[in-house]
Scaffold this motif. Structure first.
Motif, PDB file in Angstrom:
ATOM      1  N   THR A 108       0.887  -1.125  -0.070  1.00 37.30           N
ATOM      2  CA  THR A 108       0.062  -0.109   0.085  1.00 37.30           C
ATOM      3  C   THR A 108       0.981   1.379   0.030  1.00 37.30           C
ATOM      4  O   THR A 108       1.883   1.259   0.660  1.00 37.30           O
ATOM      5  CB  THR A 108      -1.044   0.097   1.188  1.00 37.30           C
ATOM      6  OG1 THR A 108      -0.217   0.169   2.486  1.00 37.30           O
ATOM      7  CG2 THR A 108      -1.877  -1.260   1.240  1.00 37.30           C
ATOM      8  N   VAL A 109       0.222   2.260  -0.735  1.00 35.05           N
ATOM      9  CA  VAL A 109       1.085   3.724  -0.755  1.00 35.05           C
ATOM     10  C   VAL A 109       0.386   4.555  -0.409  1.00 35.05           C
ATOM     11  O   VAL A 109      -0.831   4.833  -1.269  1.00 35.05           O
ATOM     12  CB  VAL A 109       1.804   3.747  -2.140  1.00 35.05           C
ATOM     13  CG1 VAL A 109       2.636   5.206  -2.081  1.00 35.05           C
ATOM     14  CG2 VAL A 109       2.464   2.721  -2.757  1.00 35.05           C
ATOM     15  N   VAL A 110       0.323   5.157   0.742  1.00 33.58           N
ATOM     16  CA  VAL A 110      -0.698   6.118   1.173  1.00 33.58           C
ATOM     17  C   VAL A 110      -0.177   7.369   1.379  1.00 33.58           C
ATOM     18  O   VAL A 110       0.821   7.800   1.896  1.00 33.58           O
ATOM     19  CB  VAL A 110      -1.348   5.866   2.470  1.00 33.58           C
ATOM     20  CG1 VAL A 110      -2.193   6.859   3.347  1.00 33.58           C
ATOM     21  CG2 VAL A 110      -1.731   4.344   2.719  1.00 33.58           C
ATOM     22  N   ASN A 160       3.814  13.871   2.410  1.00 33.40           N
ATOM     23  CA  ASN A 160       4.411  12.815   3.281  1.00 33.40           C
ATOM     24  C   ASN A 160       3.577  11.383   3.133  1.00 33.40           C
ATOM     25  O   ASN A 160       2.587  11.496   2.943  1.00 33.40           O
ATOM     26  CB  ASN A 160       3.937  13.129   4.881  1.00 33.40           C
ATOM     27  CG  ASN A 160       4.723  14.183   5.289  1.00 33.40           C
ATOM     28  OD1 ASN A 160       5.978  14.255   5.195  1.00 33.40           O
ATOM     29  ND2 ASN A 160       4.147  15.295   5.654  1.00 33.40           N
ATOM     30  N   TRP A 161       4.568  10.511   2.608  1.00 35.26           N
ATOM     31  CA  TRP A 161       3.880   9.217   2.268  1.00 35.26           C
ATOM     32  C   TRP A 161       4.298   8.079   3.095  1.00 35.26           C
ATOM     33  O   TRP A 161       5.508   8.201   3.751  1.00 35.26           O
ATOM     34  CB  TRP A 161       4.596   8.876   0.812  1.00 35.26           C
ATOM     35  CG  TRP A 161       4.144   9.769  -0.303  1.00 35.26           C
ATOM     36  CD1 TRP A 161       4.929  11.068  -0.734  1.00 35.26           C
ATOM     37  CD2 TRP A 161       3.084   9.703  -1.284  1.00 35.26           C
ATOM     38  NE1 TRP A 161       4.156  11.454  -1.601  1.00 35.26           N
ATOM     39  CE2 TRP A 161       3.135  10.667  -2.107  1.00 35.26           C
ATOM     40  CE3 TRP A 161       1.889   8.916  -1.342  1.00 35.26           C
ATOM     41  CZ2 TRP A 161       2.379  10.972  -3.086  1.00 35.26           C
ATOM     42  CZ3 TRP A 161       1.066   8.921  -2.307  1.00 35.26           C
ATOM     43  CH2 TRP A 161       1.119   9.941  -3.153  1.00 35.26           C
ATOM     44  N   GLN A 178       8.481   5.425   5.416  1.00 34.52           N
ATOM     45  CA  GLN A 178       7.848   6.888   5.254  1.00 34.52           C
ATOM     46  C   GLN A 178       8.775   7.787   4.520  1.00 34.52           C
ATOM     47  O   GLN A 178      10.153   7.589   4.769  1.00 34.52           O
ATOM     48  CB  GLN A 178       7.375   7.288   6.875  1.00 34.52           C
ATOM     49  CG  GLN A 178       6.369   6.724   7.472  1.00 34.52           C
ATOM     50  CD  GLN A 178       5.892   7.376   8.516  1.00 34.52           C
ATOM     51  OE1 GLN A 178       6.070   8.393   8.841  1.00 34.52           O
ATOM     52  NE2 GLN A 178       4.737   6.930   9.061  1.00 34.52           N
ATOM     53  N   THR A 179       8.070   8.545   3.822  1.00 34.47           N
ATOM     54  CA  THR A 179       8.904   9.573   2.876  1.00 34.47           C
ATOM     55  C   THR A 179       8.553  10.521   3.086  1.00 34.47           C
ATOM     56  O   THR A 179       7.440  10.919   3.240  1.00 34.47           O
ATOM     57  CB  THR A 179       9.302   9.129   1.559  1.00 34.47           C
ATOM     58  OG1 THR A 179       7.852   9.213   0.806  1.00 34.47           O
ATOM     59  CG2 THR A 179       9.750   7.512   1.401  1.00 34.47           C
ATOM     60  N   GLN A 180       9.173  11.735   2.647  1.00 31.23           N
ATOM     61  CA  GLN A 180       8.672  13.052   2.532  1.00 31.23           C
ATOM     62  C   GLN A 180       9.392  13.719   1.172  1.00 31.23           C
ATOM     63  O   GLN A 180      10.452  13.433   0.890  1.00 31.23           O
ATOM     64  CB  GLN A 180       9.428  13.913   3.541  1.00 31.23           C
ATOM     65  CG  GLN A 180       8.851  15.488   3.515  1.00 31.23           C
ATOM     66  CD  GLN A 180       9.363  16.199   4.772  1.00 31.23           C
ATOM     67  OE1 GLN A 180      10.308  17.044   4.682  1.00 31.23           O
ATOM     68  NE2 GLN A 180       8.709  16.296   5.693  1.00 31.23           N
ATOM     69  N   SER A 181       8.498  14.252   0.305  1.00 27.72           N
ATOM     70  CA  SER A 181       8.909  14.868  -0.906  1.00 27.72           C
ATOM     71  C   SER A 181       8.459  16.427  -0.634  1.00 27.72           C
ATOM     72  O   SER A 181       7.476  16.784  -0.152  1.00 27.72           O
ATOM     73  CB  SER A 181       8.147  14.468  -2.069  1.00 27.72           C
ATOM     74  OG  SER A 181       8.569  13.218  -2.385  1.00 27.72           O
TER      75      SER A 181
END
Length: 211
Positions: A108-110, A160-161, A178-181
Motif C-alpha cells: 500500500t502507498v498512502v 508525506n507518504w 515513510q518518506t517526504q517529498s
C-alpha cells in the motif's frame, strides 16, 4: 516553491536549488522477511480523488521498479479499476479479490499529508568557514553585505507518504517506510523518485535479495 522578495544572494541561490527533495524518513521490516520472485505483489496507492493521476503514477512506477528486480508486481488500479476497493468493501471481499488475482502480498502507498508551509530563508546561512588571508576590507564588506541583506520567504509543498507491505498468507505487516517529498517539480518526477527510493531501501533492508 514560491519565493517572496527579490533579495537573493549567491548563498540564497544555493538554498533555492536545494529546496526540492525526496528523502526517506524512516523504515522497518520484520526479521528474515524476504520477497520471493514467484509471489505476486499487488501495489495499491491511496490518494485523494483529486489526485487520481498521481495514484496511477505511483503504482506504475513502483511496479516498474519492482519488476526490474525480477519480482512479480502488478498495479491494483490497472487490474481492478478505480473503484474496486471502496469504503463499502469488507475484508473478506477484498482478500478474495486479491487472491483471485494470485496476489500473495500487498504494497500500500498512502498519501498521509499534503501541506503548504511558508518559511523564512536568511540571505546568508551561518556555517564553518576556513581561515581568510586576504585584506581587511574585502572580508569585512563581504560579511557586512551578507549580515544586512534581507532574506526572503518561500512557500513549500510537502508530501508525506507511507508504504506498507503486507503478507496475505501470514496476515501481517512485513515492511513499512515513510518518506517526504518537498516541492516535486511534477507528479511524474515525484512518483519516479519515490519508487526508486522505496525499492533501494527494500534492497538495503535485504527484503529484496541481491543477485
Amino acid at each position: 516553491m514560491k519565493k517572496i522578495g527579490l533579495f537573493i544572494t549567491g548563498a540564497g541561490l544555493l538554498l533555492l536549488g536545494a529546496c526540492t527533495s525526496t528523502k526517506l524518513t524512516s523504515s522497518w521490516k520484520t526479521n528474515d522477511a524476504q520477497l520471493q520472485k514467484d509471489k505476486k505483489i499487488m501495489v495499491m496507492a491511496l490518494v485523494p480523488q483529486r489526485e487520481k493521476q498521481l495514484r496511477a503514477l505511483m503504482e506504475d512506477n513502483l511496479v516498474a521498479e519492482l519488476q526490474k528486480e525480477g519480482l512479480n508486481a502488478a498495479s491494483a488500479l490497472r487490474t481492478y479499476g478505480p473503484d474496486a476497493f471502496g469504503d463499502k468493501t469488507d475484508e473478506k471481499a477484498a482478500l478474495r479479490q486479491l487472491r483471485n488475482s494470485d496476489a500473495s502480498q500487498v504494497l500500500t502507498v498512502v498519501l498521509l499529508n499534503k501541506a503548504r508551509e511558508r518559511d523564512f530563508v536568511p540571505s546568508s546561512p551561518y556555517g564553518p568557514y576556513g581561515p581568510y588571508y586576504g585584506g581587511f576590507w574585502p572580508y569585512y564588506s563581504r560579511w557586512y553585505g551578507a549580515m544586512y541583506q534581507p532574506g526572503y520567504y518561500q512557500t513549500n509543498t510537502r508530501y508525506n507518504w507511507q508504504s506498507n507491505l503486507y503478507d496475505l498468507d501470514q496476515r501481517k505487516l512485513i515492511y513499512s517506510a515513510q518518506t517526504q517529498s518537498v516541492d516535486p517539480p511534477t507528479a511524474v518526477r515525484q512518483a519516479y523518485l519515490y519508487a526508486k527510493l522505496i525499492v533501494k531501501d527494500m534492497t538495503k533492508q535485504q527484503l529484496i535479495a541481491q543477485n
